[in-house]
Design a protein around this motif. Structure first.
Motif, short mmCIF file in Angstrom:
data_model
loop_
_atom_site.label_atom_id
_atom_site.label_comp_id
_atom_site.label_asym_id
_atom_site.label_seq_id
_atom_site.Cartn_x
_atom_site.Cartn_y
_atom_site.Cartn_z
N GLY A 180 21.23 17.06 -32.58
CA GLY A 180 22.55 16.45 -32.55
C GLY A 180 22.47 14.94 -32.49
N PHE A 181 21.47 14.42 -31.79
CA PHE A 181 21.29 12.97 -31.70
C PHE A 181 20.95 12.38 -33.07
CE2 PHE A 181 18.45 9.32 -31.22
CZ PHE A 181 19.27 8.45 -30.50
N PHE A 182 20.02 13.05 -33.77
CA PHE A 182 19.60 12.55 -35.08
C PHE A 182 20.72 12.67 -36.13
CE2 PHE A 182 15.33 13.35 -33.29
CZ PHE A 182 14.81 12.07 -33.45
N LYS A 183 21.60 13.63 -35.91
CA LYS A 183 22.68 13.82 -36.87
C LYS A 183 23.88 12.91 -36.57
CE LYS A 183 25.76 17.21 -38.96
NZ LYS A 183 26.20 18.62 -39.02
N GLY A 184 24.23 12.79 -35.29
CA GLY A 184 25.45 12.04 -34.97
C GLY A 184 25.33 11.07 -33.84
N GLY A 185 24.09 10.80 -33.41
CA GLY A 185 23.90 9.82 -32.35
C GLY A 185 24.16 10.39 -30.97
N VAL A 186 24.32 9.46 -30.02
CA VAL A 186 24.48 9.85 -28.61
C VAL A 186 25.73 10.70 -28.41
CG1 VAL A 186 24.86 8.97 -26.27
CG2 VAL A 186 23.23 7.83 -27.77
N THR A 187 26.79 10.36 -29.11
CA THR A 187 28.05 11.10 -28.94
C THR A 187 27.88 12.57 -29.30
OG1 THR A 187 29.32 9.10 -29.44
CG2 THR A 187 30.47 11.21 -29.62
N ALA A 188 27.23 12.83 -30.42
CA ALA A 188 27.04 14.21 -30.88
C ALA A 188 26.13 14.97 -29.94
CB ALA A 188 26.47 14.21 -32.29
N SER A 189 25.01 14.36 -29.52
CA SER A 189 24.07 15.06 -28.64
C SER A 189 24.69 15.32 -27.27
CB SER A 189 22.77 14.27 -28.50
OG SER A 189 23.01 13.01 -27.90
N THR A 190 25.50 14.36 -26.79
CA THR A 190 26.17 14.55 -25.50
C THR A 190 27.18 15.69 -25.59
OG1 THR A 190 25.93 12.19 -24.97
CG2 THR A 190 27.58 13.44 -23.73
N ALA A 191 27.88 15.78 -26.70
CA ALA A 191 28.85 16.86 -26.88
C ALA A 191 28.16 18.23 -26.88
CB ALA A 191 29.62 16.66 -28.18
N LEU A 192 27.00 18.29 -27.54
CA LEU A 192 26.24 19.55 -27.55
C LEU A 192 25.73 19.89 -26.17
CD1 LEU A 192 24.19 19.16 -30.86
CD2 LEU A 192 26.17 20.63 -30.47
N LEU A 193 25.26 18.88 -25.46
CA LEU A 193 24.74 19.10 -24.11
C LEU A 193 25.84 19.63 -23.19
CD1 LEU A 193 22.27 18.78 -22.23
CD2 LEU A 193 23.07 16.46 -21.72
N ILE A 194 27.01 19.01 -23.28
CA ILE A 194 28.14 19.46 -22.45
C ILE A 194 28.55 20.87 -22.82
CG2 ILE A 194 30.59 19.07 -21.98
CD1 ILE A 194 30.03 16.05 -22.23
N ARG A 195 28.55 21.18 -24.13
CA ARG A 195 28.91 22.54 -24.58
C ARG A 195 27.95 23.57 -24.00
NH1 ARG A 195 30.02 23.69 -30.89
NH2 ARG A 195 31.49 22.01 -30.45
N TRP A 196 26.65 23.27 -24.02
CA TRP A 196 25.66 24.21 -23.46
C TRP A 196 25.86 24.38 -21.96
CZ3 TRP A 196 21.18 22.26 -20.54
CH2 TRP A 196 20.42 23.30 -20.01
N ILE A 197 26.03 23.26 -21.24
CA ILE A 197 26.20 23.33 -19.78
C ILE A 197 27.44 24.15 -19.42
CG2 ILE A 197 26.75 21.97 -17.72
CD1 ILE A 197 24.93 19.77 -18.83
N LEU A 198 28.50 23.98 -20.20
CA LEU A 198 29.72 24.72 -19.91
C LEU A 198 29.54 26.22 -20.11
CD1 LEU A 198 32.47 22.36 -21.41
CD2 LEU A 198 32.04 22.87 -19.00
N TRP A 199 28.90 26.61 -21.22
CA TRP A 199 28.66 28.04 -21.45
C TRP A 199 27.71 28.60 -20.38
CZ3 TRP A 199 31.45 31.29 -23.84
CH2 TRP A 199 32.14 30.96 -25.00
N ASN A 200 26.58 27.95 -20.20
CA ASN A 200 25.55 28.45 -19.28
C ASN A 200 26.05 28.44 -17.84
OD1 ASN A 200 22.32 27.28 -18.14
ND2 ASN A 200 22.98 29.38 -18.47
N GLY A 201 26.55 27.30 -17.40
CA GLY A 201 27.00 27.17 -16.03
C GLY A 201 28.24 27.98 -15.72
N LEU A 234 25.90 25.97 -30.24
CA LEU A 234 25.27 24.67 -30.52
C LEU A 234 24.92 24.54 -31.99
CD1 LEU A 234 22.87 24.15 -27.45
CD2 LEU A 234 25.19 23.34 -27.77
N ILE A 235 24.40 25.62 -32.56
CA ILE A 235 24.08 25.60 -33.98
C ILE A 235 25.34 25.35 -34.80
CG2 ILE A 235 23.23 26.97 -35.92
CD1 ILE A 235 21.35 28.37 -33.93
N GLY A 236 26.45 26.00 -34.40
CA GLY A 236 27.71 25.80 -35.09
C GLY A 236 28.19 24.35 -34.99
N GLY A 237 27.89 23.72 -33.85
CA GLY A 237 28.28 22.33 -33.67
C GLY A 237 27.50 21.36 -34.54
N LEU A 238 26.33 21.81 -35.00
CA LEU A 238 25.50 20.96 -35.86
C LEU A 238 25.89 21.08 -37.34
CD1 LEU A 238 21.97 21.55 -34.28
CD2 LEU A 238 23.25 19.41 -34.29
N LEU A 239 26.55 22.18 -37.68
CA LEU A 239 26.86 22.44 -39.09
C LEU A 239 28.13 21.72 -39.53
CD1 LEU A 239 26.03 26.26 -39.18
CD2 LEU A 239 24.58 24.33 -39.87
#
Length: 391
Positions: free
Chosen positions: A268-289, A386-391
């Motif tokens: 996500g970082f390589f595709k959209g920078g910090v904003t994209a990777s942070t969004a993916l990270l938050i999405r994972w934490i929300l599902w998992n947590g 997360l994969i869907g968020g990258l597509l």
């Protein structure tokens, strides 16, 4: 001899197998009568050291340290032990027989006649760990579902239905059903233990031996004893006496989810920078947590335990050596400290749904289990999200 007693004449000694239903009053009488009539040199019982102590030491639960159990990674083992024991105890409640009473009767009868006794079953923790290790992901899922349904089952059997469990046709049907649904579990719980029991009985001292076994083990144990007599089977149990060591592939698999999460967030970082990777990270934490917290909530955990589930789940995912159930269980034990009465009543309380929530030790284990299950489900949902968020 009736259908639950098998006399196996060998070259230089006799072995008598007495089949029982573990919650049967008639089985107690069968066992006592067989030992009195046969007057064997040795009585073998289908127990290991741990279960023998559990049967003979009524204060064993008073010595339980639930936090130490969770820290040492034995939470699932204790939970499985309690569920299995509770299921037998519950279905035998109406006939006034506790699980293992026939084994206690065998030991008592042997002691009264000064007959040597042998514990011939494989340690229960080894059996449970092997059953878990031999299953793939789908098998583990079915095993967990069975465990959970057993914990909340209200099934009871009549005295007639319990006695029918000793009948060969009934037992064959049950074994076939288990083999079809959970073949690896059936292999470990039945086939391997038939071999283990037979070998231990074979090695027991004396010219005449009475062995008290669950009826489901009669056919397999007799068959393996005959193989030992004919030298067509080995008496070495080393391959089934221990938990199989983890392969390199299975060790690497423990790091699969942590590595996958890191890779997806990095992508996500390589595709959209910090904003994209942070969004993916938050999405994972929300599902998992969130799902770990939801599992804790379903178990009616304390609010602090629910928070611990939400915060702890991502850390547990990234470190495969710990689980989120460790966080939720320890926090619950801290805010709702078990009392001596919880330890004394644990074995009885887990036979009812209400008891799982009322007893503080059982409640901690329930929170441990459901929060772990929720966190695992959260990870499985998060990855495609997360994969869907990258597509």
């Amino acid at each position: 001899m009736n259908q639950i007693v098998k006399q196996i004449p060998l070259k230089d000694r006799d072995i008598i197998l007495v089949g029982t239903a573990h919650i049967s009053r008639e089985s107690i009488e069968d066992v006592e009568r067989s030992i009195r009539e046969e007057q064997p040199d040795c009585v073998c019982v289908e127990l290991d050291e741990q279960r023998y102590k559990a049967l003979t030491n009524e204060k064993q639960w008073q010595e339980l340290d639930i936090i130490e159990v969770l820290k040492s990674g034995k939470g699932f083992l204790l939970l499985a032990n309690l569920v299995l024991a509770a299921f037998q105890k519950r279905i035998g409640a109406d006939v006034g027989v506790k699980p293992g009473d026939e084994m206690k009767a065998a030991i008592t009868a042997a002691q009264s006649l000064a007959i040597h006794t042998e514990l011939v079953d494989r340690p229960i923790h080894t059996t449970l760990k092997r059953a878990w290790a031999k299953n793939n992901l789908w098998g583990k899922s079915k095993l967990l579902a069975t465990l959970l349904s057993s914990a909340f089952s209200t099934e009871k059997l009549s005295a007639e239905e319990i006695e029918a469990l000793k009948d060969k046709s009934e037992m064959d049907g049950m074994m076939a059903e288990m083999a079809a649904y959970l073949p690896q579990v059936k292999e470990v719980l039945i086939d391997e233990r038939d071999r283990y029991l037979a070998t231990k009985i074979w090695n027991a001292p004396g010219k005449k031996i009475v062995a008290v076994l669950g009826a489901g083990h009669l056919e397999g144990t007799q068959a393996y004893l005959e193989k030992l007599e004919n030298s067509t089977a080995a008496s070495d149990l080393s391959d089934i006496a221990e938990v199989p060591p983890k392969t390199k592939l299975s060790k690497l698999a423990n790091w699969f989810f942590p590595a996958l999460i890191v890779v997806l967030v990095a992508a996500g970082f390589f595709k959209g920078g910090v904003t994209a990777s942070t969004a993916l990270l938050i999405r994972w934490i929300l599902w998992n947590g969130s799902l770990a917290a939801l599992g804790t909530l379903a178990a009616l955990g304390h609010p602090l335990s629910i928070i611990a589930g939400f915060i702890g789940a991502p850390f547990a995912t990234l470190n495969p050596f710990i689980g989120v159930g460790l966080f939720t269980g320890i926090v619950q034990a801290w805010v709702r400290k078990p009392q001596v009465s919880d330890m004394e009543n644990l074995a009885t309380d887990v036979t009812t749904i209400r008891g799982w929530y009322k007893n503080k030790i059982a409640h901690i284990l329930l929170i441990f289990f459901l929060s772990s299950l929720g966190g695992a489900i959260g990870n499985f949902i998060a990855v495609p999200a997360l994969i869907g968020g990258l597509l």
